[in-house]
Scaffold this active site. Structure first.
Site, PDB file in Angstrom:
ATOM      1  N   ARG A 196      53.788  14.144  78.048  1.00  0.00           N
ATOM      2  CA  ARG A 196      54.011  15.301  78.916  1.00  0.00           C
ATOM      3  C   ARG A 196      52.926  16.354  78.718  1.00  0.00           C
ATOM      4  O   ARG A 196      52.523  17.022  79.672  1.00  0.00           O
ATOM      5  CB  ARG A 196      55.398  15.897  78.633  1.00  0.00           C
ATOM      6  N   ARG A 219      58.812  22.185  67.290  1.00  0.00           N
ATOM      7  CA  ARG A 219      60.006  22.258  68.142  1.00  0.00           C
ATOM      8  C   ARG A 219      61.037  21.218  67.714  1.00  0.00           C
ATOM      9  O   ARG A 219      62.235  21.464  67.757  1.00  0.00           O
ATOM     10  CB  ARG A 219      59.620  22.081  69.608  1.00  0.00           C
ATOM     11  N   LYS A 266      66.191  16.528  79.317  1.00  0.00           N
ATOM     12  CA  LYS A 266      67.262  17.419  79.792  1.00  0.00           C
ATOM     13  C   LYS A 266      66.952  17.970  81.193  1.00  0.00           C
ATOM     14  O   LYS A 266      67.812  17.948  82.063  1.00  0.00           O
ATOM     15  CB  LYS A 266      67.437  18.622  78.839  1.00  0.00           C
ATOM     16  N   ARG A 273      52.597  23.697  80.131  1.00  0.00           N
ATOM     17  CA  ARG A 273      53.410  24.514  79.230  1.00  0.00           C
ATOM     18  C   ARG A 273      52.622  24.865  77.974  1.00  0.00           C
ATOM     19  O   ARG A 273      51.988  24.007  77.365  1.00  0.00           O
ATOM     20  CB  ARG A 273      54.685  23.747  78.852  1.00  0.00           C
ATOM     21  N   ARG A 320      71.852  26.335  72.004  1.00  0.00           N
ATOM     22  CA  ARG A 320      70.937  25.677  71.075  1.00  0.00           C
ATOM     23  C   ARG A 320      71.254  26.034  69.631  1.00  0.00           C
ATOM     24  O   ARG A 320      70.557  25.581  68.728  1.00  0.00           O
ATOM     25  CB  ARG A 320      69.514  26.123  71.383  1.00  0.00           C
TER      26      ARG A 320
END
Ligand code: AMP
Length: 193
Positions: A132, A149, A20, A138, A93
Protein backbone atom coordinates in the site's frame (compact mmCIF):
# COMPACT_ATOMS: atom_id res chain seq x y z
CA UNK A 1 -29.67 16.40 17.63
CA UNK A 2 -31.52 13.74 15.60
CA UNK A 3 -33.65 10.95 17.04
CA UNK A 4 -31.15 8.15 17.47
CA UNK A 5 -33.35 5.40 18.88
CA UNK A 6 -33.11 1.97 17.22
CA UNK A 7 -29.84 2.77 15.50
CA UNK A 8 -27.65 -0.31 15.33
CA UNK A 9 -24.03 0.15 14.45
CA UNK A 10 -21.34 -2.32 13.43
CA UNK A 11 -17.68 -2.07 14.42
CA UNK A 12 -15.02 -3.36 12.08
CA UNK A 13 -11.91 -4.07 14.11
CA UNK A 14 -8.49 -5.20 12.95
CA UNK A 15 -4.79 -4.43 12.73
CA UNK A 16 -3.39 -1.81 10.34
CA UNK A 17 -3.38 -3.39 6.88
CA UNK A 18 -6.15 -5.89 7.66
CA UNK A 19 -8.49 -4.15 5.20
CA UNK A 20 -10.87 -2.34 7.56
CA UNK A 21 -11.39 0.60 5.18
CA UNK A 22 -11.98 -1.56 2.10
CA UNK A 23 -14.45 -3.85 3.82
CA UNK A 24 -16.21 -1.06 5.70
CA UNK A 25 -16.80 0.69 2.36
CA UNK A 26 -18.28 -2.44 0.79
CA UNK A 27 -20.50 -3.16 3.81
CA UNK A 28 -21.68 0.46 3.95
CA UNK A 29 -22.69 0.36 0.27
CA UNK A 30 -24.39 -3.03 0.53
CA UNK A 31 -26.42 -2.27 3.66
CA UNK A 32 -26.92 1.48 3.17
CA UNK A 33 -24.83 2.39 6.20
CA UNK A 34 -22.59 5.36 6.91
CA UNK A 35 -18.87 4.50 6.75
CA UNK A 36 -17.39 6.29 9.75
CA UNK A 37 -13.59 6.16 9.68
CA UNK A 38 -11.76 8.00 12.45
CA UNK A 39 -8.56 7.82 10.38
CA UNK A 40 -10.30 9.54 7.43
CA UNK A 41 -11.83 12.18 9.70
CA UNK A 42 -8.44 12.93 11.28
CA UNK A 43 -6.65 13.02 7.90
CA UNK A 44 -9.27 15.52 6.67
CA UNK A 45 -8.56 17.76 9.67
CA UNK A 46 -4.83 17.56 8.91
CA UNK A 47 -5.33 18.26 5.18
CA UNK A 48 -7.45 21.31 6.01
CA UNK A 49 -4.95 22.41 8.67
CA UNK A 50 -7.71 23.08 11.20
CA UNK A 51 -6.59 23.69 14.82
CA UNK A 52 -7.41 20.03 15.58
CA UNK A 53 -5.56 18.92 12.44
CA UNK A 54 -2.45 20.85 13.44
CA UNK A 55 -2.67 19.37 16.93
CA UNK A 56 -2.86 15.73 15.78
CA UNK A 57 -0.62 15.88 12.71
CA UNK A 58 2.52 14.67 14.48
CA UNK A 59 0.72 11.66 15.98
CA UNK A 60 -0.62 10.62 12.60
CA UNK A 61 2.73 11.10 10.84
CA UNK A 62 4.50 9.02 13.47
CA UNK A 63 1.81 6.35 13.69
CA UNK A 64 0.92 7.04 17.34
CA UNK A 65 -2.61 6.77 18.61
CA UNK A 66 -4.34 10.13 19.07
CA UNK A 67 -5.62 10.89 22.61
CA UNK A 68 -8.83 9.06 23.56
CA UNK A 69 -10.80 12.25 24.42
CA UNK A 70 -10.22 13.67 20.93
CA UNK A 71 -11.45 10.64 19.00
CA UNK A 72 -14.32 9.95 21.41
CA UNK A 73 -15.64 13.50 20.93
CA UNK A 74 -15.22 13.22 17.16
CA UNK A 75 -17.17 9.94 17.00
CA UNK A 76 -19.95 11.22 19.25
CA UNK A 77 -20.39 14.25 17.00
CA UNK A 78 -20.53 12.08 13.87
CA UNK A 79 -22.87 9.45 15.33
CA UNK A 80 -25.30 11.93 16.81
CA UNK A 81 -25.26 13.88 13.54
CA UNK A 82 -26.90 11.09 11.57
CA UNK A 83 -30.01 8.96 12.00
CA UNK A 84 -28.54 6.13 9.89
CA UNK A 85 -26.69 3.05 11.05
CA UNK A 86 -22.91 3.39 10.93
CA UNK A 87 -20.03 1.07 10.33
CA UNK A 88 -17.26 2.21 12.67
CA UNK A 89 -13.82 1.78 11.10
CA UNK A 90 -10.77 2.41 13.29
CA UNK A 91 -12.77 3.06 16.47
CA UNK A 92 -12.59 1.95 19.24
CA UNK A 93 -8.84 1.38 19.38
CA UNK A 94 -8.44 1.28 23.18
CA UNK A 95 -10.54 -0.25 25.96
CA UNK A 96 -11.19 3.29 27.26
CA UNK A 97 -12.68 4.18 23.85
CA UNK A 98 -14.78 0.98 23.85
CA UNK A 99 -16.16 1.81 27.30
CA UNK A 100 -16.89 5.41 26.26
CA UNK A 101 -18.72 4.10 23.18
CA UNK A 102 -20.88 1.79 25.32
CA UNK A 103 -21.70 4.69 27.62
CA UNK A 104 -22.56 6.83 24.55
CA UNK A 105 -24.83 4.07 23.18
CA UNK A 106 -26.66 3.75 26.50
CA UNK A 107 -27.10 7.49 26.84
CA UNK A 108 -28.50 7.90 23.30
CA UNK A 109 -30.53 4.68 23.13
CA UNK A 110 -28.40 3.16 20.37
CA UNK A 111 -26.71 -0.22 20.06
CA UNK A 112 -23.59 -1.96 18.81
CA UNK A 113 -24.93 -4.91 16.82
CA UNK A 114 -21.59 -6.71 16.58
CA UNK A 115 -17.85 -6.31 16.33
CA UNK A 116 -16.40 -7.85 13.18
CA UNK A 117 -12.84 -8.74 14.06
CA UNK A 118 -11.03 -9.18 10.76
CA UNK A 119 -8.02 -11.40 11.24
CA UNK A 120 -4.85 -11.49 9.13
CA UNK A 121 -1.47 -13.04 10.07
CA UNK A 122 1.24 -10.49 10.99
CA UNK A 123 3.54 -11.34 8.02
CA UNK A 124 0.65 -10.76 5.61
CA UNK A 125 -0.18 -7.43 7.31
CA UNK A 126 3.38 -6.20 6.78
CA UNK A 127 3.29 -7.29 3.12
CA UNK A 128 -0.02 -5.51 2.55
CA UNK A 129 1.15 -2.31 4.26
CA UNK A 130 4.38 -2.31 2.26
CA UNK A 131 2.44 -2.75 -0.98
CA UNK A 132 0.00 0.00 0.00
CA UNK A 133 2.87 2.38 0.78
CA UNK A 134 3.90 2.24 -2.88
CA UNK A 135 0.60 3.68 -4.07
CA UNK A 136 -0.98 5.52 -1.14
CA UNK A 137 -0.20 9.11 -0.31
CA UNK A 138 -0.56 8.56 3.42
CA UNK A 139 2.16 10.16 5.53
CA UNK A 140 2.15 7.08 7.80
CA UNK A 141 2.55 4.47 5.05
CA UNK A 142 6.33 4.17 5.17
CA UNK A 143 8.70 1.49 6.41
CA UNK A 144 9.53 2.95 9.84
CA UNK A 145 5.96 3.89 10.71
CA UNK A 146 4.40 0.62 9.54
CA UNK A 147 6.18 -1.36 12.25
CA UNK A 148 5.42 1.28 14.86
CA UNK A 149 1.69 1.19 14.00
CA UNK A 150 1.67 -2.58 14.35
CA UNK A 151 3.30 -2.28 17.77
CA UNK A 152 0.76 0.39 18.80
CA UNK A 153 -1.95 -2.08 17.73
CA UNK A 154 -0.41 -4.99 19.59
CA UNK A 155 0.18 -3.08 22.82
CA UNK A 156 -2.84 -0.74 22.99
CA UNK A 157 -5.60 -2.00 20.68
CA UNK A 158 -5.51 -5.78 20.65
CA UNK A 159 -7.04 -6.06 24.13
CA UNK A 160 -10.22 -4.45 22.76
CA UNK A 161 -10.87 -7.97 21.38
CA UNK A 162 -11.11 -9.38 24.93
CA UNK A 163 -13.45 -6.56 25.97
CA UNK A 164 -15.98 -7.53 23.29
CA UNK A 165 -15.33 -11.26 23.54
CA UNK A 166 -16.31 -11.14 27.21
CA UNK A 167 -19.92 -10.17 26.46
CA UNK A 168 -20.36 -12.18 23.26
CA UNK A 169 -20.33 -9.31 20.77
CA UNK A 170 -17.14 -10.37 18.99
CA UNK A 171 -17.50 -12.01 15.57
CA UNK A 172 -14.12 -13.25 14.27
CA UNK A 173 -13.73 -13.27 10.48
CA UNK A 174 -10.86 -14.77 8.49
CA UNK A 175 -9.58 -11.90 6.31
CA UNK A 176 -6.36 -13.47 5.07
CA UNK A 177 -7.76 -14.35 1.63
CA UNK A 178 -8.97 -12.15 -1.25
CA UNK A 179 -11.31 -9.17 -0.77
CA UNK A 180 -14.15 -11.18 -2.39
CA UNK A 181 -13.73 -14.17 -0.10
CA UNK A 182 -13.42 -11.99 2.98
CA UNK A 183 -16.62 -10.17 2.00
CA UNK A 184 -18.33 -13.57 1.72
CA UNK A 185 -17.07 -14.46 5.19
CA UNK A 186 -18.37 -11.13 6.53
CA UNK A 187 -21.80 -11.55 4.89
CA UNK A 188 -22.09 -15.10 6.24
CA UNK A 189 -21.19 -13.90 9.71
CA UNK A 190 -23.73 -11.05 9.56
CA UNK A 191 -26.49 -13.35 8.27
CA UNK A 192 -26.02 -15.62 11.28
CA UNK A 193 -26.55 -12.87 13.85
P1 AMP B 1 -6.35 4.46 10.25
O1 AMP B 1 -6.73 5.17 8.99
O2 AMP B 1 -7.53 3.83 10.94
O3 AMP B 1 -5.23 3.49 10.04
O4 AMP B 1 -5.82 5.58 11.28
C1 AMP B 1 -4.72 6.39 10.96
C2 AMP B 1 -4.19 7.08 12.20
O5 AMP B 1 -5.22 7.91 12.76
C3 AMP B 1 -3.77 6.17 13.33
O6 AMP B 1 -2.45 5.67 13.17
C4 AMP B 1 -3.89 7.12 14.52
O7 AMP B 1 -2.81 8.05 14.53
C5 AMP B 1 -5.15 7.90 14.19
N1 AMP B 1 -6.37 7.23 14.69
C6 AMP B 1 -7.41 6.75 13.95
N2 AMP B 1 -8.36 6.23 14.72
C7 AMP B 1 -7.93 6.37 16.00
C8 AMP B 1 -8.46 6.00 17.27
N3 AMP B 1 -9.65 5.38 17.38
N4 AMP B 1 -7.73 6.30 18.37
C9 AMP B 1 -6.56 6.93 18.30
N5 AMP B 1 -5.98 7.29 17.12
C10 AMP B 1 -6.65 7.02 15.98
Amino acid sequence: MKNQNNQQHIIIFGAPGAGKGTHADLIAKRYGMVHLSTGDLLRKEVAEQTPLGKFVQKELDQGNLVADEIVIEMVEKAITGTDRNCILDGFPRTVAQAKALDEMMKRTGQHIRCVLSIEVPREELILRLEQRSLISHRSDDNEATILHRLIEYETKSKNVIDYYKADGRLVPVDASDSIENTQKNIRNALSQL
